[in-house]
Write a protein that holds these residues in place. Structure first.
Motif, PDB file in Angstrom:
ATOM      1  N   PRO A  15      16.577   5.042   4.240  1.00  0.00           N
ATOM      2  CA  PRO A  15      15.959   4.331   5.374  1.00  0.00           C
ATOM      3  C   PRO A  15      16.904   3.356   6.072  1.00  0.00           C
ATOM      4  CG  PRO A  15      14.418   4.437   3.566  1.00  0.00           C
ATOM      5  CD  PRO A  15      15.746   4.942   3.034  1.00  0.00           C
ATOM      6  N   GLY A  16      17.774   2.704   5.320  1.00  0.00           N
ATOM      7  CA  GLY A  16      18.727   1.778   5.937  1.00  0.00           C
ATOM      8  C   GLY A  16      19.650   2.471   6.921  1.00  0.00           C
ATOM      9  N   TYR A  17      20.076   3.670   6.578  1.00  0.00           N
ATOM     10  CA  TYR A  17      20.957   4.420   7.480  1.00  0.00           C
ATOM     11  C   TYR A  17      20.195   4.951   8.691  1.00  0.00           C
ATOM     12  CZ  TYR A  17      24.939   3.915   4.477  1.00  0.00           C
ATOM     13  OH  TYR A  17      25.975   3.364   3.773  1.00  0.00           O
ATOM     14  N   LEU A  18      18.964   5.375   8.487  1.00  0.00           N
ATOM     15  CA  LEU A  18      18.178   5.851   9.622  1.00  0.00           C
ATOM     16  C   LEU A  18      17.840   4.698  10.570  1.00  0.00           C
ATOM     17  CD1 LEU A  18      15.805   8.415   7.868  1.00  0.00           C
ATOM     18  CD2 LEU A  18      17.781   8.902   9.332  1.00  0.00           C
ATOM     19  N   GLU A  19      17.434   3.554  10.024  1.00  0.00           N
ATOM     20  CA  GLU A  19      17.087   2.394  10.852  1.00  0.00           C
ATOM     21  C   GLU A  19      18.291   1.840  11.600  1.00  0.00           C
ATOM     22  OE1 GLU A  19      15.344  -0.277   7.993  1.00  0.00           O
ATOM     23  OE2 GLU A  19      13.655   1.087   7.645  1.00  0.00           O
ATOM     24  N   ASN A  20      19.486   1.966  11.018  1.00  0.00           N
ATOM     25  CA  ASN A  20      20.698   1.399  11.619  1.00  0.00           C
ATOM     26  C   ASN A  20      21.590   2.458  12.254  1.00  0.00           C
ATOM     27  OD1 ASN A  20      20.699  -1.602  10.946  1.00  0.00           O
ATOM     28  ND2 ASN A  20      20.157  -0.655   8.990  1.00  0.00           N
ATOM     29  N   ARG A  21      21.058   3.641  12.448  1.00  0.00           N
ATOM     30  CA  ARG A  21      21.843   4.747  12.999  1.00  0.00           C
ATOM     31  C   ARG A  21      22.531   4.364  14.310  1.00  0.00           C
ATOM     32  NH1 ARG A  21      20.850   8.671  16.846  1.00  0.00           N
ATOM     33  NH2 ARG A  21      22.030  10.598  16.560  1.00  0.00           N
ATOM     34  N   ASP A  22      21.789   3.841  15.252  1.00  0.00           N
ATOM     35  CA  ASP A  22      22.368   3.502  16.556  1.00  0.00           C
ATOM     36  C   ASP A  22      23.418   2.410  16.436  1.00  0.00           C
ATOM     37  OD1 ASP A  22      20.755   5.427  17.719  1.00  0.00           O
ATOM     38  OD2 ASP A  22      19.256   3.995  18.418  1.00  0.00           O
ATOM     39  N   ALA A  23      23.178   1.424  15.591  1.00  0.00           N
ATOM     40  CA  ALA A  23      24.159   0.344  15.387  1.00  0.00           C
ATOM     41  C   ALA A  23      25.452   0.898  14.794  1.00  0.00           C
ATOM     42  CB  ALA A  23      23.576  -0.741  14.481  1.00  0.00           C
ATOM     43  N   ILE A  24      25.335   1.828  13.856  1.00  0.00           N
ATOM     44  CA  ILE A  24      26.520   2.440  13.248  1.00  0.00           C
ATOM     45  C   ILE A  24      27.273   3.273  14.276  1.00  0.00           C
ATOM     46  CG2 ILE A  24      27.278   4.138  11.534  1.00  0.00           C
ATOM     47  CD1 ILE A  24      24.920   3.084   9.756  1.00  0.00           C
ATOM     48  N   LEU A  25      26.559   4.105  15.004  1.00  0.00           N
ATOM     49  CA  LEU A  25      27.208   4.952  16.006  1.00  0.00           C
ATOM     50  C   LEU A  25      27.853   4.125  17.108  1.00  0.00           C
ATOM     51  CD1 LEU A  25      24.617   7.877  16.301  1.00  0.00           C
ATOM     52  CD2 LEU A  25      26.742   7.832  14.978  1.00  0.00           C
ATOM     53  N   SER A  26      27.284   2.963  17.423  1.00  0.00           N
ATOM     54  CA  SER A  26      27.846   2.107  18.472  1.00  0.00           C
ATOM     55  C   SER A  26      29.180   1.488  18.076  1.00  0.00           C
ATOM     56  CB  SER A  26      26.859   1.001  18.850  1.00  0.00           C
ATOM     57  OG  SER A  26      26.816  -0.002  17.858  1.00  0.00           O
ATOM     58  N   LYS A  27      29.536   1.589  16.806  1.00  0.00           N
ATOM     59  CA  LYS A  27      30.800   1.019  16.304  1.00  0.00           C
ATOM     60  C   LYS A  27      31.920   2.064  16.311  1.00  0.00           C
ATOM     61  CE  LYS A  27      29.060  -2.959  14.496  1.00  0.00           C
ATOM     62  NZ  LYS A  27      29.573  -4.276  14.762  1.00  0.00           N
ATOM     63  N   GLY A  28      31.761   3.122  17.086  1.00  0.00           N
ATOM     64  CA  GLY A  28      32.810   4.131  17.194  1.00  0.00           C
ATOM     65  C   GLY A  28      32.728   5.226  16.142  1.00  0.00           C
ATOM     66  N   VAL A  29      31.566   5.385  15.547  1.00  0.00           N
ATOM     67  CA  VAL A  29      31.349   6.438  14.558  1.00  0.00           C
ATOM     68  C   VAL A  29      30.789   7.666  15.261  1.00  0.00           C
ATOM     69  CG1 VAL A  29      29.956   7.065  12.528  1.00  0.00           C
ATOM     70  CG2 VAL A  29      31.026   4.799  12.662  1.00  0.00           C
ATOM     71  N   ASP A  30      31.336   8.826  14.946  1.00  0.00           N
ATOM     72  CA  ASP A  30      30.902  10.078  15.568  1.00  0.00           C
ATOM     73  C   ASP A  30      29.674  10.678  14.901  1.00  0.00           C
ATOM     74  OD1 ASP A  30      33.098  10.409  17.532  1.00  0.00           O
ATOM     75  OD2 ASP A  30      34.329  10.522  15.718  1.00  0.00           O
ATOM     76  N   ASP A  31      29.551  10.480  13.592  1.00  0.00           N
ATOM     77  CA  ASP A  31      28.483  11.128  12.846  1.00  0.00           C
ATOM     78  C   ASP A  31      28.180  10.363  11.573  1.00  0.00           C
ATOM     79  OD1 ASP A  31      26.841  13.352  13.310  1.00  0.00           O
ATOM     80  OD2 ASP A  31      28.545  14.727  13.279  1.00  0.00           O
ATOM     81  N   ILE A  32      26.992  10.597  11.033  1.00  0.00           N
ATOM     82  CA  ILE A  32      26.569  10.045   9.751  1.00  0.00           C
ATOM     83  C   ILE A  32      26.074  11.217   8.915  1.00  0.00           C
ATOM     84  CG2 ILE A  32      24.999   8.476   8.538  1.00  0.00           C
ATOM     85  CD1 ILE A  32      24.715   6.954  11.245  1.00  0.00           C
ATOM     86  N   ALA A  33      26.450  11.235   7.637  1.00  0.00           N
ATOM     87  CA  ALA A  33      26.011  12.305   6.745  1.00  0.00           C
ATOM     88  C   ALA A  33      25.617  11.728   5.396  1.00  0.00           C
ATOM     89  CB  ALA A  33      27.120  13.341   6.563  1.00  0.00           C
ATOM     90  N   VAL A  34      24.618  12.348   4.791  1.00  0.00           N
ATOM     91  CA  VAL A  34      24.222  12.036   3.422  1.00  0.00           C
ATOM     92  C   VAL A  34      24.440  13.302   2.602  1.00  0.00           C
ATOM     93  CG1 VAL A  34      21.767  12.562   3.822  1.00  0.00           C
ATOM     94  CG2 VAL A  34      22.424  11.123   1.888  1.00  0.00           C
ATOM     95  N   VAL A  35      24.939  13.129   1.390  1.00  0.00           N
ATOM     96  CA  VAL A  35      25.171  14.262   0.501  1.00  0.00           C
ATOM     97  C   VAL A  35      24.502  13.982  -0.837  1.00  0.00           C
ATOM     98  CG1 VAL A  35      27.422  13.399  -0.312  1.00  0.00           C
ATOM     99  CG2 VAL A  35      26.931  15.851  -0.423  1.00  0.00           C
ATOM    100  N   ALA A  36      23.940  15.038  -1.421  1.00  0.00           N
ATOM    101  CA  ALA A  36      23.319  14.932  -2.744  1.00  0.00           C
ATOM    102  C   ALA A  36      23.473  16.262  -3.464  1.00  0.00           C
ATOM    103  CB  ALA A  36      21.839  14.575  -2.618  1.00  0.00           C
ATOM    104  N   VAL A  37      23.440  16.192  -4.785  1.00  0.00           N
ATOM    105  CA  VAL A  37      23.473  17.398  -5.602  1.00  0.00           C
ATOM    106  C   VAL A  37      22.042  17.926  -5.681  1.00  0.00           C
ATOM    107  CG1 VAL A  37      24.096  18.405  -7.827  1.00  0.00           C
ATOM    108  CG2 VAL A  37      25.474  16.538  -6.869  1.00  0.00           C
ATOM    109  N   ASN A  38      21.672  18.620  -4.632  1.00  0.00           N
ATOM    110  CA  ASN A  38      20.384  19.295  -4.501  1.00  0.00           C
ATOM    111  C   ASN A  38      20.637  20.576  -3.720  1.00  0.00           C
ATOM    112  OD1 ASN A  38      19.140  16.105  -4.082  1.00  0.00           O
ATOM    113  ND2 ASN A  38      18.132  17.452  -5.531  1.00  0.00           N
ATOM    114  N   ASP A  39      19.672  21.486  -3.740  1.00  0.00           N
ATOM    115  CA  ASP A  39      19.817  22.689  -2.924  1.00  0.00           C
ATOM    116  C   ASP A  39      19.418  22.377  -1.478  1.00  0.00           C
ATOM    117  OD1 ASP A  39      16.929  23.451  -2.411  1.00  0.00           O
ATOM    118  OD2 ASP A  39      16.924  23.561  -4.594  1.00  0.00           O
ATOM    119  N   TRP A  40      19.735  23.295  -0.586  1.00  0.00           N
ATOM    120  CA  TRP A  40      19.486  23.044   0.844  1.00  0.00           C
ATOM    121  C   TRP A  40      17.997  22.991   1.171  1.00  0.00           C
ATOM    122  CZ3 TRP A  40      16.966  26.429   4.065  1.00  0.00           C
ATOM    123  CH2 TRP A  40      16.843  27.743   3.637  1.00  0.00           C
ATOM    124  N   HIS A  41      17.166  23.650   0.378  1.00  0.00           N
ATOM    125  CA  HIS A  41      15.724  23.575   0.613  1.00  0.00           C
ATOM    126  C   HIS A  41      15.232  22.142   0.419  1.00  0.00           C
ATOM    127  CE1 HIS A  41      15.177  27.940   0.721  1.00  0.00           C
ATOM    128  NE2 HIS A  41      15.922  28.016  -0.359  1.00  0.00           N
TER     129      HIS A  41
END
Length: 161
Positions: A55-81
């Motif tokens: 939730p912190g990354y979703l709520e702050n998505r625009d603030a992060i992108l406004s700092k010159g970030v092109d993309d945000i990604a989350v990774v976990a050891v789970n299947d794609w489903h």
């Protein structure tokens, strides 16, 4: 050996759910020529991951992108489903990349895998966040306790950008 600031990310393949089904994406697809914030969670839908970290990354998505970030990604050891369902249920689908490291190869390649078998989870990724520029780690924040999301939080990343 654990990845460190200044190191290049290891080559890896992920699965990501899209409207057209699963697609395979590589580290080059996500990071080459871009400035990306990557954070990892031990598991989709787990309490700290779903209630605090994501939730912190979703709520702050625009603030992060406004700092010159092109993309945000989350990774976990789970299947794609599972990652796709988490993206949809969290409201994050289309806002950030939800990368499935289904066999923990990326976590192991980073030296950030952790055995959480005692808790019934098996081999997972440690919780961390990083800023990556053109595939090179520029900042790295690894949680000591997988049940906390403080040093790897969106607030920490914003301060580092």
């Amino acid at each position: 050996m654990t990845i460190a600031v200044g190191d290049k990310l290891p080559a890896a393949k992920f699965k990501e759910k899209t409207a057209d089904g699963p697609v395979e994406v590589t580290t080059d697809d996500i990071f080459k020529g871009k400035r990306v914030v990557l954070f990892a969670v031990p598991g989709a839908f787990t309490p700290t991951c779903s209630l605090n970290h994501l939730p912190g990354y979703l709520e702050n998505r625009d603030a992060i992108l406004s700092k010159g970030v092109d993309d945000i990604a989350v990774v976990a050891v789970n299947d794609w489903h599972v990652m796709g369902a988490w993206a949809q249920s969290s409201g994050g689908m289309g806002k950030i990349h939800f990368l499935a490291d289904w066999d923990a190869s990326f976590a192991k390649g980073l030296g950030l895998d952790i055995d959480l078998s005692a808790g019934g989870l098996g081999v997972r990724s440690k919780r961390y966040s990083m800023v990556v520029e053109d595939g090179v780690v520029k900042s790295l924040n690894i949680e000591e306790n997988p049940g906390q999301a403080t040093v790897s939080s969106a607030a920490t990343i914003i301060e580092q950008l």
